[in-house]
Write an enzyme that holds these catalytic residues in place. Structure first.
Site, PDB file in Angstrom:
ATOM      1  N   VAL A  17       0.833  -1.209   0.000  1.00  0.00           N
ATOM      2  CA  VAL A  17       0.000   0.000   0.000  1.00  0.00           C
ATOM      3  C   VAL A  17       0.865   1.255   0.000  1.00  0.00           C
ATOM      4  O   VAL A  17       0.648   2.185  -0.780  1.00  0.00           O
ATOM      5  CB  VAL A  17      -0.951   0.000   1.208  1.00  0.00           C
ATOM      6  CG1 VAL A  17      -1.747   1.313   1.276  1.00  0.00           C
ATOM      7  CG2 VAL A  17      -1.905  -1.189   1.140  1.00  0.00           C
ATOM      8  N   ARG A  49      13.433  -2.061   6.146  1.00  0.00           N
ATOM      9  CA  ARG A  49      14.571  -2.526   5.348  1.00  0.00           C
ATOM     10  C   ARG A  49      15.036  -1.389   4.428  1.00  0.00           C
ATOM     11  O   ARG A  49      14.530  -1.237   3.311  1.00  0.00           O
ATOM     12  CB  ARG A  49      14.167  -3.751   4.526  1.00  0.00           C
ATOM     13  CG  ARG A  49      13.892  -4.983   5.393  1.00  0.00           C
ATOM     14  CD  ARG A  49      13.411  -6.146   4.563  1.00  0.00           C
ATOM     15  NE  ARG A  49      12.079  -5.887   4.003  1.00  0.00           N
ATOM     16  CZ  ARG A  49      11.470  -6.690   3.122  1.00  0.00           C
ATOM     17  NH1 ARG A  49      12.086  -7.772   2.688  1.00  0.00           N
ATOM     18  NH2 ARG A  49      10.269  -6.393   2.684  1.00  0.00           N
ATOM     19  N   LYS A 207     -13.181  -4.536  11.280  1.00  0.00           N
ATOM     20  CA  LYS A 207     -13.933  -3.630  10.420  1.00  0.00           C
ATOM     21  C   LYS A 207     -15.358  -3.437  10.935  1.00  0.00           C
ATOM     22  O   LYS A 207     -15.907  -2.326  10.869  1.00  0.00           O
ATOM     23  CB  LYS A 207     -13.939  -4.172   8.994  1.00  0.00           C
ATOM     24  CG  LYS A 207     -12.550  -4.216   8.371  1.00  0.00           C
ATOM     25  CD  LYS A 207     -12.525  -4.978   7.062  1.00  0.00           C
ATOM     26  CE  LYS A 207     -11.130  -5.040   6.471  1.00  0.00           C
ATOM     27  NZ  LYS A 207     -11.065  -5.860   5.244  1.00  0.00           N
TER      28      LYS A 207
END
Length: 430
Positions: A17, A49, A207
């Site tokens: 994302v 990273r 959700k």
């Protein structure tokens, strides 16, 4: 008039994302500036990273020190897409303290600590937006929070996890078993290597907590949501559903009780009629059905996950927050004025489909019917098939409380003539 000073944006996380958010910010920079009234500048990217090549991102912006990034003091907006509870919670709170508004896609954190995060945003006069936390690209939170602010929402019923919908759709359309459908979902990249969060309903439950809180102006936490996974759904369940003119979906259901004095939130597999709009939602798509007093029935449909769709929702929030920043305002915060209690699952009233393995001999049906009557559960239809001393008995009930159904099933298991309760499934959407 275009403001010349750019709004500075920090990105926490640069995975599927986050990398799409950065790409859209770069490729659509002129359009975003025109819509906002000022350019937006990617001021820093926090990653785990740092040596990984990230196409389109200036390496000098990359850091592993997320805390130092959000403490800079010159940021306008922090976009959090790292997920999980910590360090995301601390980083978001720190961003508020150092003058930045926040856009998040973190459903788990918002379901657990949404109230505290909203309070922190309000304390510091900042925005907390999170459209991407539920149903990916589908505009859902903003319509509930803003477009329907003058209406009374009574029910939110939805498919909010693409992985489980893909698996159940495959089982329905091909006759595949659960494991076979899961293996295909994994091979196609719809399911994670560890699919537990999806198939056991944790993702959908988070959700559901967010949706219930917004829809009913009440604080609903993840712990308030009743959750059941879909790993026990079988091909036989689908065969029974088809005989009833139904299919099976993993649903998130948030609704007001009959008297409107309390709410419930739950996630579980359920049979729904083929005539219901949610029955036609195929593959990895999501759809949410909203029922309200004035607007009636509304359905929101689209891709519920993936890098680009989720990034689209993030960027929509970023534009809204950036506009607020320029105008010196904030958008709507938490609305929990109703403070309705969350009822336990035992008080939920719905219909049920129960499949029993029974002895094939006279009097069994009468015994079973007596147990249902003793627990106040009215039978709608019964279907029986028998062969060589074994039989299956399928009972569909009228509406009854979950507690009453639970007591019925417990009593049925004690009957000598009942070899086992093969499956129990709720029937919704009628």
């Amino acid at each position: 008039m275009m403001r010349t000073r750019p709004l500075k944006v920090a990105l926490l996380g640069c995975g599927v994302v986050g990398s799409e958010v950065a790409r859209i910010m770069t490729t659509h920079a002129d359009d975003l500036a025109a819509r906002i009234g000022a350019p937006v500048e990617l001021a820093g990217v926090a990653v785990r990273r740092p040596d990984k090549v990230r196409e389109g991102i200036d390496p000098s912006l990359v850091t592993t020190d997320a805390t130092a990034l959000v403490k800079r003091g010159d940021l306008d907006i922090v976009v959090e897409v790292i997920g999980g509870i910590e360090p995301a919670r601390t980083l978001i709170s720190t961003a508020f303290e150092h003058g930045a508004s926040v856009v998040s896609a973190n459903k788990a954190l918002l379901a657990q600590d949404g109230a505290a995060l909203h309070a922190a945003a309000e304390e510091h006069g900042k925005d907390l937006y999170y459209e991407a936390a539920v149903a990916g690209a589908i505009p859902l939170i903003r319509p509930l929070r803003e477009s329907l602010a003058g209406d009374k929402v009574n029910r939110v019923l939805g498919i909010v996890n693409g992985t489980t919908n893909f698996i159940l759709d495959k089982m329905d359309s091909t006759g595949a078993g659960y494991q076979e459908a899961l293996d295909e979902a994994t091979a196609l990249g719809y399911a994670e290597a560890d699919p537990t969060a999806d198939v056991e309903g944790f993702d959908a439950a988070a959700k559901a907590a967010i949706l219930a809180g917004i829809a009913f102006h009440t604080r609903v936490r993840l712990d308030d949501v009743h959750r059941e996974g879909m790993t026990e759904v079988t091909a036989a369940d689908f065969a029974s559903a088809k005989e009833m003119g139904c299919t099976i979906k993993l649903l998130a259901i948030c609704e007001r009780a009959g008297d409107g004095a309390s709410v419930t939130a739950r996630v579980h597999p359920a049979m729904i009629p083929l005539s219901h709009p949610l029955a036609s939602v195929r593959g990895a798509y999501n759809a949410v059905f909203v029922e309200s007093d004035a607007s009636g029935r509304l359905m929101f449909y689209g891709p519920g996950a993936g890098g680009a769709p989720t990034a689209s929702a993030v960027l929509g929030d970023l534009v809204a927050v950036a506009r607020n920043r320029i105008n010196g305002t904030t958008g709507p915060g938490e609305s929990a004025y109703a403070a309705l209690p969350v009822s336990p699952m035992g008080e939920v009233v719905t219909r049920y489909h129960i499949s029993l393995d029974v002895a094939d001999k006279p009097g069994v049906l009468a015994q079973v019917a007596t147990v249902f009557a003793e627990h106040g559960v009215s039978i709608d239809t019964v279907r029986q098939q028998g062969k060589d001393g074994e039989a299956s008995l399928v009972v569909v009930t009228h509406r009854a409380s979950d507690a009453a159904l639970g007591g019925t099933v417990e009593a049925l298991r004690k009957l000598d003539t009942v070899r086992g309760v093969a499956s129990i499934m709720r029937v919704e959407g009628e």
